[in-house]
Every structure is written in structure tokens, then in C-alpha cells.
Design a protein around this motif. Structure first.
Motif, PDB file in Angstrom:
ATOM      1  N   GLY A  82      33.394  42.443  51.306  1.00  0.00           N
ATOM      2  CA  GLY A  82      34.726  41.869  51.233  1.00  0.00           C
ATOM      3  C   GLY A  82      34.697  40.418  50.808  1.00  0.00           C
ATOM      4  O   GLY A  82      35.519  39.977  49.993  1.00  0.00           O
ATOM      5  N   PHE A  83      33.729  39.658  51.334  1.00  0.00           N
ATOM      6  CA  PHE A  83      33.607  38.249  50.962  1.00  0.00           C
ATOM      7  C   PHE A  83      33.268  38.103  49.481  1.00  0.00           C
ATOM      8  O   PHE A  83      33.845  37.267  48.781  1.00  0.00           O
ATOM      9  CB  PHE A  83      32.541  37.584  51.826  1.00  0.00           C
ATOM     10  CG  PHE A  83      32.265  36.154  51.448  1.00  0.00           C
ATOM     11  CD1 PHE A  83      33.130  35.146  51.825  1.00  0.00           C
ATOM     12  CD2 PHE A  83      31.146  35.826  50.700  1.00  0.00           C
ATOM     13  CE1 PHE A  83      32.880  33.826  51.473  1.00  0.00           C
ATOM     14  CE2 PHE A  83      30.887  34.519  50.339  1.00  0.00           C
ATOM     15  CZ  PHE A  83      31.762  33.517  50.723  1.00  0.00           C
ATOM     16  N   MET A  84      32.313  38.893  49.014  1.00  0.00           N
ATOM     17  CA  MET A  84      31.899  38.804  47.612  1.00  0.00           C
ATOM     18  C   MET A  84      33.046  39.189  46.675  1.00  0.00           C
ATOM     19  O   MET A  84      33.291  38.523  45.661  1.00  0.00           O
ATOM     20  CB  MET A  84      30.696  39.714  47.347  1.00  0.00           C
ATOM     21  CG  MET A  84      29.436  39.301  48.059  1.00  0.00           C
ATOM     22  SD  MET A  84      28.812  37.693  47.554  1.00  0.00           S
ATOM     23  CE  MET A  84      27.338  37.602  48.573  1.00  0.00           C
ATOM     24  N   LEU A  85      33.764  40.253  47.009  1.00  0.00           N
ATOM     25  CA  LEU A  85      34.869  40.690  46.164  1.00  0.00           C
ATOM     26  C   LEU A  85      35.971  39.641  46.138  1.00  0.00           C
ATOM     27  O   LEU A  85      36.540  39.346  45.074  1.00  0.00           O
ATOM     28  CB  LEU A  85      35.411  42.027  46.672  1.00  0.00           C
ATOM     29  CG  LEU A  85      36.498  42.692  45.825  1.00  0.00           C
ATOM     30  CD1 LEU A  85      36.002  42.948  44.408  1.00  0.00           C
ATOM     31  CD2 LEU A  85      36.958  43.992  46.477  1.00  0.00           C
ATOM     32  N   SER A  86      36.272  39.068  47.291  1.00  0.00           N
ATOM     33  CA  SER A  86      37.291  38.016  47.342  1.00  0.00           C
ATOM     34  C   SER A  86      36.870  36.802  46.525  1.00  0.00           C
ATOM     35  O   SER A  86      37.687  36.193  45.815  1.00  0.00           O
ATOM     36  CB  SER A  86      37.533  37.618  48.804  1.00  0.00           C
ATOM     37  OG  SER A  86      38.425  36.525  48.891  1.00  0.00           O
ATOM     38  N   ASN A  87      35.584  36.458  46.599  1.00  0.00           N
ATOM     39  CA  ASN A  87      35.079  35.287  45.885  1.00  0.00           C
ATOM     40  C   ASN A  87      35.184  35.460  44.375  1.00  0.00           C
ATOM     41  O   ASN A  87      35.666  34.561  43.664  1.00  0.00           O
ATOM     42  CB  ASN A  87      33.627  35.027  46.290  1.00  0.00           C
ATOM     43  CG  ASN A  87      33.058  33.790  45.623  1.00  0.00           C
ATOM     44  OD1 ASN A  87      33.487  32.675  45.882  1.00  0.00           O
ATOM     45  ND2 ASN A  87      32.077  33.992  44.758  1.00  0.00           N
ATOM     46  N   VAL A  88      34.738  36.617  43.862  1.00  0.00           N
ATOM     47  CA  VAL A  88      34.763  36.812  42.416  1.00  0.00           C
ATOM     48  C   VAL A  88      36.202  36.973  41.912  1.00  0.00           C
ATOM     49  O   VAL A  88      36.530  36.567  40.789  1.00  0.00           O
ATOM     50  CB  VAL A  88      33.891  38.017  41.987  1.00  0.00           C
ATOM     51  CG1 VAL A  88      32.427  37.751  42.299  1.00  0.00           C
ATOM     52  CG2 VAL A  88      34.352  39.315  42.627  1.00  0.00           C
ATOM     53  N   TRP A  89      37.087  37.559  42.741  1.00  0.00           N
ATOM     54  CA  TRP A  89      38.484  37.694  42.326  1.00  0.00           C
ATOM     55  C   TRP A  89      39.169  36.334  42.259  1.00  0.00           C
ATOM     56  O   TRP A  89      39.957  36.064  41.339  1.00  0.00           O
ATOM     57  CB  TRP A  89      39.234  38.626  43.270  1.00  0.00           C
ATOM     58  CG  TRP A  89      40.695  38.744  42.940  1.00  0.00           C
ATOM     59  CD1 TRP A  89      41.755  38.335  43.694  1.00  0.00           C
ATOM     60  CD2 TRP A  89      41.261  39.312  41.748  1.00  0.00           C
ATOM     61  NE1 TRP A  89      42.946  38.613  43.053  1.00  0.00           N
ATOM     62  CE2 TRP A  89      42.666  39.205  41.851  1.00  0.00           C
ATOM     63  CE3 TRP A  89      40.710  39.893  40.607  1.00  0.00           C
ATOM     64  CZ2 TRP A  89      43.522  39.666  40.859  1.00  0.00           C
ATOM     65  CZ3 TRP A  89      41.569  40.352  39.611  1.00  0.00           C
ATOM     66  CH2 TRP A  89      42.943  40.241  39.744  1.00  0.00           C
ATOM     67  N   THR A  90      38.860  35.452  43.205  1.00  0.00           N
ATOM     68  CA  THR A  90      39.409  34.096  43.168  1.00  0.00           C
ATOM     69  C   THR A  90      38.940  33.367  41.913  1.00  0.00           C
ATOM     70  O   THR A  90      39.729  32.674  41.251  1.00  0.00           O
ATOM     71  CB  THR A  90      38.976  33.314  44.417  1.00  0.00           C
ATOM     72  OG1 THR A  90      39.472  33.971  45.590  1.00  0.00           O
ATOM     73  CG2 THR A  90      39.512  31.891  44.389  1.00  0.00           C
ATOM     74  N   ALA A  91      37.656  33.527  41.575  1.00  0.00           N
ATOM     75  CA  ALA A  91      37.130  32.896  40.362  1.00  0.00           C
ATOM     76  C   ALA A  91      37.776  33.491  39.112  1.00  0.00           C
ATOM     77  O   ALA A  91      38.051  32.774  38.134  1.00  0.00           O
ATOM     78  CB  ALA A  91      35.608  33.067  40.306  1.00  0.00           C
TER      79      ALA A  91
ATOM     80  N   ALA B 114      33.082  46.904  40.822  1.00  0.00           N
ATOM     81  CA  ALA B 114      34.204  45.971  40.680  1.00  0.00           C
ATOM     82  C   ALA B 114      33.711  44.532  40.744  1.00  0.00           C
ATOM     83  O   ALA B 114      34.138  43.675  39.947  1.00  0.00           O
ATOM     84  CB  ALA B 114      35.236  46.227  41.774  1.00  0.00           C
ATOM     85  N   ILE B 115      32.802  44.244  41.664  1.00  0.00           N
ATOM     86  CA  ILE B 115      32.244  42.894  41.767  1.00  0.00           C
ATOM     87  C   ILE B 115      31.494  42.527  40.494  1.00  0.00           C
ATOM     88  O   ILE B 115      31.635  41.420  39.958  1.00  0.00           O
ATOM     89  CB  ILE B 115      31.317  42.789  42.994  1.00  0.00           C
ATOM     90  CG1 ILE B 115      32.137  42.895  44.281  1.00  0.00           C
ATOM     91  CG2 ILE B 115      30.521  41.488  42.978  1.00  0.00           C
ATOM     92  CD1 ILE B 115      31.291  42.984  45.546  1.00  0.00           C
ATOM     93  N   ALA B 116      30.676  43.465  39.980  1.00  0.00           N
ATOM     94  CA  ALA B 116      29.904  43.197  38.768  1.00  0.00           C
ATOM     95  C   ALA B 116      30.802  42.916  37.580  1.00  0.00           C
ATOM     96  O   ALA B 116      30.508  42.048  36.758  1.00  0.00           O
ATOM     97  CB  ALA B 116      28.986  44.392  38.467  1.00  0.00           C
ATOM     98  N   ASP B 117      31.914  43.643  37.481  1.00  0.00           N
ATOM     99  CA  ASP B 117      32.819  43.470  36.350  1.00  0.00           C
ATOM    100  C   ASP B 117      33.617  42.182  36.468  1.00  0.00           C
ATOM    101  O   ASP B 117      33.683  41.382  35.529  1.00  0.00           O
ATOM    102  CB  ASP B 117      33.760  44.663  36.261  1.00  0.00           C
ATOM    103  CG  ASP B 117      34.359  44.820  34.872  1.00  0.00           C
ATOM    104  OD1 ASP B 117      34.038  43.989  33.998  1.00  0.00           O
ATOM    105  OD2 ASP B 117      35.129  45.761  34.657  1.00  0.00           O
TER     106      ASP B 117
END
Length: 253
Positions: A57-66, A223-226
Motif C-alpha cells: 500500500g505504501f509503495m503504490l501510494s508513493n508511485v501514484w503520488t509521483a 501496477a507499481i511497476a507501470d
């Protein structure tokens, strides 16, 4: 980084591997014999799953914010181009045409050169030469007669364009470090292996449990990778702001 087809292929391949692993484990170690470990393994899986879910969840939130920041910065870059274009309206004919032609060239370079280059993971530099010409335009002899009235506005807009361009290049080159990907992949393997070790006499239910957990993890990882590469892959920041800016400039508004 991944296209939609590649993402789906990765997910399907991962599901197949998880299914084969569960089937092989059931052949080598019967579910009935493993049921005695469920009390211990179930508790351990709960702790591992919760910990890994927080990390995901943290990683997904981080990359989405970026990703959202990259999208907004591209809009700001296109707005800076329009600001330079409109600031040139106060210039005499020759310098006005020169600076406004440079803004059109910059927008075209973004659409035809830089975005395709970023999609193919090449360094985007199509607009750098045009930006240098904008800087050289400011102290030019043509511009000297109207420097008092217009240089500040155009100079500020060119400076903002340079700033947003640097931000986009930094976002293009910045990705999750390898150590974080190692944590994500290692965590996925540990959680999935733990789920495979649980014993259940109803093998169909066990397979369903393993496959749904695998599906959730793989979908999140892809999703994180993309999203981690905001200018590449199936989900990416588009060049629409520059297309809109070019249309506005060509319409003369």
C-alpha cells in the motif's frame, strides 16, 4: 514500463506458477498431514500478509503520488510555453514572430520527438536546442528596443519553462531503487509460499485461496511497476497539454 498485454501476461504466468507449485506440494506432502500446522502457519501468514499489505500500500501510494505530480508538472510546462507565446504579443512584428515561432517549435518537438523518445526509454532532448534559442532571443538586438516593457515577462516565462523541463527530466529518470523491488518481490514469494503450505482437505478451496492471493499481489506489483515510470508503459502521462497548447497557438488565441 509494461504495456497492458505484458502486464496481463505477467499476471497469468504468475498464476500458473502458483497453481503448479500448490499442485506439486499437494503431491509431495498431502494436505491432511499439513493440517496440523495450520494453527501455526495461519498465525504466521496473518502477520506476514498484514506486513506485506502495508508495504504494498505504501509503495503504490508513493508511485501514484509521483505520477500525479508528473502529470501536473507537464501541464505547467505547457502553460509556460503558452505564457511565452502570449507575452510575445507586445513585441514588434519581427521579434514577435520569432519568439512565437519558437514556442510552436517547442510544442511540436514535445509531441513528435520527446514523448516518442521517452516511450522508447531514450533520453528526451528534442526541445533543448529550442529552449537555448529562447534564451538567446532575450538579449538580441531585435529585442533591445522593447526590453523595458517585455523582457521581464518573457524572461520569467522562459525561466519557468526551463524549471518545469528539468522537473520532467528528473521524474523521467527517477524510479524505485532496486532494494525496494527486492523487498517487494521477496515479500511476495514468502507470503505465497506460506499460503501454499496451509493444509485443506478440499483442494479446490485451497487452490482458490492461493490463486486469489497471487492475483491480488501480482496485479498490485504490475501496477507499481507501470506507474513508477510515468512516461512509459500502458499507464503514462500523455502529451495532450502540448497538443492543446499548440492548437491554441495555431488558432491565434
Amino acid at each position: 514500463m509494461l504495456s497492458y498485454l505484458q502486464s496481463v501476461s505477467v499476471v497469468l504466468l504468475g498464476l500458473l506458477v502458483a497453481l503448479l507449485l500448490s499442485w506439486l506440494l499437494n503431491r509431495l506432502w498431502s494436505p491432511g498431514e499439513r493440517k496440523g500446522l495450520n494453527d501455526v502457519m495461519g498465525w504466521q501468514l496473518g502477520v506476514l500478509g498484514t506486513t506485506y499489505a502495508v508495504i504494498l500500500g505504501f509503495m503504490l501510494s508513493n508511485v501514484w503520488t509521483a505520477f500525479r505530480a508528473a502529470s501536473m508538472d507537464v501541464n505547467d510546462e505547457a502553460v509556460a510555453v503558452l505564457q511565452i507565446f502570449h507575452a510575445g504579443d507586445s513585441l514588434p512584428d519581427a521579434p514577435r514572430e520569432a519568439i512565437q515561432d519558437l514556442t510552436r517549435q517547442y510544442a511540436v518537438a514535445m509531441i513528435q520527438e520527446e514523448w516518442p523518445a521517452m516511450t522508447m526509454h531514450r533520453q528526451p532532448d528534442g526541445g533543448e536546442v529550442i529552449l537555448e534559442k529562447m534564451w538567446k532571443f532575450l538579449p538580441s538586438s531585435e529585442f533591445a528596443s522593447v526590453r523595458e516593457a517585455s523582457s521581464d515577462r518573457i524572461g520569467s516565462a522562459v525561466q519557468e519553462l526551463q524549471h518545469q523541463r528539468y522537473r520532467r527530466q528528473e521524474q523521467y529518470e527517477s524510479h524505485l531503487p532496486a532494494i525496494l523491488w527486492a523487498v517487494l518481490i521477496a515479500g511476495a514469494i514468502i507470503v505465497l509460499l506460506s499460503s501454499c503450505l496451509l493444509g485443506n482437505d478440499k483442494t479446490v478451496v485451497h487452490y482458490f485461496h492461493v490463486l486469489t492471493l497471487t492475483l491480488m499481489i501480482l496485479v498490485t506489483l504490475t501496477a507499481i511497476a507501470d506507474i513508477d515510470r510515468p512516461f512509459e508503459g500502458g499507464v503514462s502521462v500523455r502529451d495532450q497539454p502540448f497538443r492543446s497548447a499548440l492548437a491554441t497557438m495555431n488558432s491565434g488565441h
